[in-house]
Design a protein around this motif. Sequence first.
Motif, PDB file in Angstrom:
ATOM      1  N   SER A   1       0.841  -1.194   0.000  1.00 10.82           N
ATOM      2  CA  SER A   1       0.000   0.000   0.000  1.00 10.82           C
ATOM      3  C   SER A   1       0.876   1.243   0.000  1.00 10.82           C
ATOM      4  O   SER A   1       2.025   1.210   0.431  1.00 10.82           O
ATOM      5  N   GLY A   2       0.350   2.318  -0.480  1.00  7.99           N
ATOM      6  CA  GLY A   2       1.096   3.571  -0.444  1.00  7.99           C
ATOM      7  C   GLY A   2       1.921   3.813  -1.693  1.00  7.99           C
ATOM      8  O   GLY A   2       1.667   3.254  -2.750  1.00  7.99           O
ATOM      9  N   ALA A   3       2.938   4.637  -1.524  1.00  8.88           N
ATOM     10  CA  ALA A   3       3.740   5.105  -2.648  1.00  8.88           C
ATOM     11  C   ALA A   3       4.590   4.006  -3.267  1.00  8.88           C
ATOM     12  O   ALA A   3       4.974   3.047  -2.620  1.00  8.88           O
ATOM     13  N   LYS A   4       4.846   4.186  -4.559  1.00  6.33           N
ATOM     14  CA  LYS A   4       5.745   3.317  -5.301  1.00  6.33           C
ATOM     15  C   LYS A   4       6.782   4.197  -5.959  1.00  6.33           C
ATOM     16  O   LYS A   4       6.564   5.385  -6.168  1.00  6.33           O
ATOM     17  N   GLY A   5       7.938   3.626  -6.295  1.00  5.33           N
ATOM     18  CA  GLY A   5       8.971   4.427  -6.931  1.00  5.33           C
ATOM     19  C   GLY A   5      10.026   3.572  -7.591  1.00  5.33           C
ATOM     20  O   GLY A   5      10.047   2.353  -7.458  1.00  5.33           O
ATOM     21  N   LYS A   6      10.924   4.251  -8.291  1.00  3.19           N
ATOM     22  CA  LYS A   6      12.027   3.602  -8.985  1.00  3.19           C
ATOM     23  C   LYS A   6      13.323   4.047  -8.321  1.00  3.19           C
ATOM     24  O   LYS A   6      13.532   5.236  -8.075  1.00  3.19           O
ATOM     25  N   VAL A   7      14.203   3.077  -8.033  1.00  3.96           N
ATOM     26  CA  VAL A   7      15.469   3.332  -7.359  1.00  3.96           C
ATOM     27  C   VAL A   7      16.610   2.973  -8.298  1.00  3.96           C
ATOM     28  O   VAL A   7      16.564   1.944  -8.970  1.00  3.96           O
ATOM     29  N   SER A   8      17.628   3.829  -8.341  1.00  3.06           N
ATOM     30  CA  SER A   8      18.864   3.529  -9.064  1.00  3.06           C
ATOM     31  C   SER A   8      19.930   3.149  -8.049  1.00  3.06           C
ATOM     32  O   SER A   8      20.000   3.728  -6.969  1.00  3.06           O
ATOM     33  N   CYS A   9      20.779   2.181  -8.416  1.00  3.25           N
ATOM     34  CA  CYS A   9      21.902   1.782  -7.567  1.00  3.25           C
ATOM     35  C   CYS A   9      23.230   2.173  -8.212  1.00  3.25           C
ATOM     36  O   CYS A   9      24.266   1.588  -7.927  1.00  3.25           O
ATOM     37  N   ASP A  10      23.187   3.177  -9.068  1.00  4.69           N
ATOM     38  CA  ASP A  10      24.387   3.640  -9.770  1.00  4.69           C
ATOM     39  C   ASP A  10      24.912   4.891  -9.063  1.00  4.69           C
ATOM     40  O   ASP A  10      24.279   5.946  -9.115  1.00  4.69           O
ATOM     41  N   PRO A  11      26.070   4.795  -8.401  1.00  2.00           N
ATOM     42  CA  PRO A  11      26.613   5.962  -7.691  1.00  2.00           C
ATOM     43  C   PRO A  11      26.835   7.169  -8.611  1.00  2.00           C
ATOM     44  O   PRO A  11      26.775   8.305  -8.150  1.00  2.00           O
ATOM     45  N   ALA A  12      27.058   6.936  -9.898  1.00  2.00           N
ATOM     46  CA  ALA A  12      27.233   8.051 -10.840  1.00  2.00           C
ATOM     47  C   ALA A  12      25.936   8.834 -10.996  1.00  2.00           C
ATOM     48  O   ALA A  12      25.951  10.053 -11.152  1.00  2.00           O
ATOM     49  N   VAL A  13      24.826   8.150 -10.949  1.00  2.00           N
ATOM     50  CA  VAL A  13      23.512   8.796 -11.047  1.00  2.00           C
ATOM     51  C   VAL A  13      23.123   9.403  -9.701  1.00  2.00           C
ATOM     52  O   VAL A  13      22.479  10.451  -9.651  1.00  2.00           O
ATOM     53  N   CYS A  14      23.540   8.765  -8.625  1.00  2.00           N
ATOM     54  CA  CYS A  14      23.123   9.144  -7.275  1.00  2.00           C
ATOM     55  C   CYS A  14      24.139  10.047  -6.565  1.00  2.00           C
ATOM     56  O   CYS A  14      24.169  10.079  -5.330  1.00  2.00           O
ATOM     57  N   GLN A  15      24.953  10.748  -7.305  1.00  3.17           N
ATOM     58  CA  GLN A  15      25.934  11.695  -6.749  1.00  3.17           C
ATOM     59  C   GLN A  15      26.784  11.063  -5.651  1.00  3.17           C
ATOM     60  O   GLN A  15      26.975  11.640  -4.576  1.00  3.17           O
ATOM     61  N   GLY A  16      27.268   9.845  -5.931  1.00  2.00           N
ATOM     62  CA  GLY A  16      28.166   9.154  -5.011  1.00  2.00           C
ATOM     63  C   GLY A  16      27.489   8.295  -3.971  1.00  2.00           C
ATOM     64  O   GLY A  16      28.142   7.513  -3.285  1.00  2.00           O
ATOM     65  N   GLU A  17      26.192   8.430  -3.816  1.00  9.93           N
ATOM     66  CA  GLU A  17      25.458   7.623  -2.841  1.00  9.93           C
ATOM     67  C   GLU A  17      25.200   6.233  -3.434  1.00  9.93           C
ATOM     68  O   GLU A  17      25.136   6.074  -4.643  1.00  9.93           O
ATOM     69  N   PRO A  18      25.016   5.207  -2.598  1.00 18.09           N
ATOM     70  CA  PRO A  18      24.803   3.861  -3.121  1.00 18.09           C
ATOM     71  C   PRO A  18      23.459   3.662  -3.813  1.00 18.09           C
ATOM     72  O   PRO A  18      23.315   2.763  -4.626  1.00 18.09           O
ATOM     73  N   TRP A  19      22.476   4.519  -3.496  1.00 14.97           N
ATOM     74  CA  TRP A  19      21.175   4.432  -4.166  1.00 14.97           C
ATOM     75  C   TRP A  19      20.445   5.756  -4.046  1.00 14.97           C
ATOM     76  O   TRP A  19      20.760   6.583  -3.200  1.00 14.97           O
ATOM     77  N   CYS A  20      19.461   5.932  -4.947  1.00 14.96           N
ATOM     78  CA  CYS A  20      18.611   7.125  -4.894  1.00 14.96           C
ATOM     79  C   CYS A  20      17.348   6.866  -5.698  1.00 14.96           C
ATOM     80  O   CYS A  20      17.300   5.966  -6.534  1.00 14.96           O
ATOM     81  N   PHE A  21      16.306   7.653  -5.416  1.00 18.40           N
ATOM     82  CA  PHE A  21      15.097   7.578  -6.223  1.00 18.40           C
ATOM     83  C   PHE A  21      15.322   8.331  -7.523  1.00 18.40           C
ATOM     84  O   PHE A  21      15.976   9.382  -7.546  1.00 18.40           O
ATOM     85  N   VAL A  22      14.790   7.778  -8.609  1.00 25.35           N
ATOM     86  CA  VAL A  22      14.896   8.405  -9.930  1.00 25.35           C
ATOM     87  C   VAL A  22      13.504   8.442 -10.565  1.00 25.35           C
ATOM     88  O   VAL A  22      12.627   7.673 -10.169  1.00 25.35           O
ATOM     89  N   PRO A  23      13.299   9.306 -11.552  1.00 27.19           N
ATOM     90  CA  PRO A  23      11.983   9.339 -12.206  1.00 27.19           C
ATOM     91  C   PRO A  23      11.690   8.028 -12.926  1.00 27.19           C
ATOM     92  O   PRO A  23      12.590   7.411 -13.489  1.00 27.19           O
ATOM     93  N   GLU A  24      10.428   7.612 -12.867  1.00 28.04           N
ATOM     94  CA  GLU A  24      10.022   6.405 -13.601  1.00 28.04           C
ATOM     95  C   GLU A  24       9.910   6.754 -15.073  1.00 28.04           C
ATOM     96  O   GLU A  24       9.560   7.867 -15.437  1.00 28.04           O
ATOM     97  N   ASP A  25      10.219   5.759 -15.906  1.00 29.52           N
ATOM     98  CA  ASP A  25      10.146   5.968 -17.366  1.00 29.52           C
ATOM     99  C   ASP A  25       8.722   6.097 -17.837  1.00 29.52           C
ATOM    100  O   ASP A  25       7.829   5.559 -17.349  1.00 29.52           O
TER     101      ASP A  25
END
Length: 118
Positions: free
Chosen positions: A94-118
């Motif tokens: 239930s609740g929100a859904k999202g897309k996560v990237s595990c690419d540090p290049a996309v996530c400004q050095g972090e191991p993961w971040c939320f990204v826009p869904e295609d």
Amino acid sequence: DNASSAPPCVAFAYNRQQRQCVRLPTYAADAKFTPMQRSITGPGWVNYISKYVGQTAKQVRCSAAVHSELRDKGYEVARATGRGFLYVQCIGGSGAKGKVSCDPAVCQGEPWCFVPED
């Protein structure tokens, strides 16, 4: 169908004495089953990983640590792409859904971040 939605196997652990084989998806390829087997006929686990995992520059995988952190934050994986993206939802579906990237290049050095869904 669970078989078609299961992530591909890229590694496995095998225990000869217990006759157990555990298949591992990309996000758990760095897992190590212990105690490790010390001799060809001795007790313990043997860990295998595909030689192709992590070989290409574009191949990004989400680590077990990322999966654990997402779970601690109240998310569960609805779908893993095997290309460094996870589709997550609140635990229980239930609740929100999202897309996560595990690419540090996309996530400004972090191991993961939320990204826009295609």
